[in-house]
Design an enzyme around this catalytic site. Structure first.
Site, PDB file in Angstrom:
ATOM      1  N   PHE A  34       0.723  -1.171   0.000  1.00 39.58           N
ATOM      2  CA  PHE A  34       0.052   0.131   0.038  1.00 39.58           C
ATOM      3  C   PHE A  34       0.782   1.252  -0.228  1.00 39.58           C
ATOM      4  CE2 PHE A  34      -3.050  -2.845   1.495  1.00 39.58           C
ATOM      5  CZ  PHE A  34      -4.359  -2.509   0.977  1.00 39.58           C
ATOM      6  N   ASP A  35       0.476   2.374  -0.894  1.00 39.17           N
ATOM      7  CA  ASP A  35       1.214   3.465  -0.805  1.00 39.17           C
ATOM      8  C   ASP A  35       0.444   4.304   0.378  1.00 39.17           C
ATOM      9  OD1 ASP A  35       2.322   6.025  -1.698  1.00 39.17           O
ATOM     10  OD2 ASP A  35       0.236   6.513  -2.260  1.00 39.17           O
ATOM     11  N   ALA A  36       1.079   5.141   0.843  1.00 37.73           N
ATOM     12  CA  ALA A  36       0.701   5.921   2.196  1.00 37.73           C
ATOM     13  C   ALA A  36      -0.385   7.140   1.846  1.00 37.73           C
ATOM     14  CB  ALA A  36       1.806   6.337   3.385  1.00 37.73           C
TER      15      ALA A  36
END
Length: 235
Positions: A9-11
């Site tokens: 997951f990107d933040a």
């Protein structure tokens, strides 16, 4: 249905509402320095910052140069008498306090964490990212967090993902899916790394590019169907 095991997951813009945190941090820091701040200045900063980040992603400038020149460049445009380096340090402190979540982010990671290996893959400043992820409560749901400053490389470089793969040791890249809102960072990064991609596109932006996008979602809960946990959506 294809079964993914490791979810990257990107933040910012995917789990954390970076726009809200950024706006608050900018407003508070400009006020601290008693500098004017309005929509025009904000838009100029956003454009300048995006251009610098893209240059960073292309490997043209390092992170330190990006971070510590952006406000100096902005102040030059508006002839503000302020120290861009000191302003940046104060801005990072303010930004680190912003931990607003994207809709359904906590619900999704909580529902997925027991059945999948969840990881954070983010470009950014170590102290700021760890602070925001901790304060939001997201950090406890992920097996490991990969911040570009620590890795020594940034998305979308293949080298960044080599560091990630060395740490998580997936059985196969076919089991890995990256989820992110940035075409130039997350989706390009997934293509460079040879893994499946999921573009989080809540505002339904059009796209004309050569990138391979395996999945596209507007709502994070759509991930349930993609990873084979469809019965969770709508509970």
């Amino acid at each position: 249905m294809k079964k993914y095991r490791s979810l990257l997951f990107d933040a910012d813009g995917t789990l954390l509402d970076f726009e809200a945190a950024e706006k608050s941090a900018l407003r508070n820091t400009f006020a601290k320095y008693q500098l004017p701040f309005n929509e025009e200045i904000e838009q100029t900063y956003t454009k300048l910052n995006q251009e610098l980040w893209k240059a960073h992603e292309r490997g043209e400038i390092d992170r330190h140069t990006l971070i510590y020149t952006r406000f100096g460049k902005l102040f030059d445009i508006y002839h503000f008498d302020a120290d861009g380096v000191k302003f940046e340090d104060d801005y990072q402190l303010a930004l680190g306090q912003g931990h607003e979540l994207i809709d359904h982010a906590m619900e999704v990671v909580t529902n997925l964490k027991n059945d999948y290996d969840l990881y954070i893959v983010t470009n950014g400043v170590v102290a700021t990212q760890y602070s925001r992820l901790k304060d939001s409560g997201l950090d406890q749901h992920f097996k490991k967090i990969f911040v570009s400053e620590e890795c020594g490389y940034q998305k979308p470089s293949k080298e960044y993902f080599d560091v990630v793969f060395e740490a998580i040791k997936p059985k196969s890249k076919e089991e890995v899916l990256i989820i992110g809102d940035s075409l130039s960072s997350d989706i390009q990064g997934g293509n460079n790394a040879g893994i499946a991609t999921c573009w989080f596109n809540p505002k339904a932006h059009p796209h004309k590019h050569h990138l391979r996008i395996d999945h596209e979602i507007k709502d994070l809960r759509e991930l349930y169907d993609i990873v084979g946990k469809g019965d969770t959506y709508g509970r």
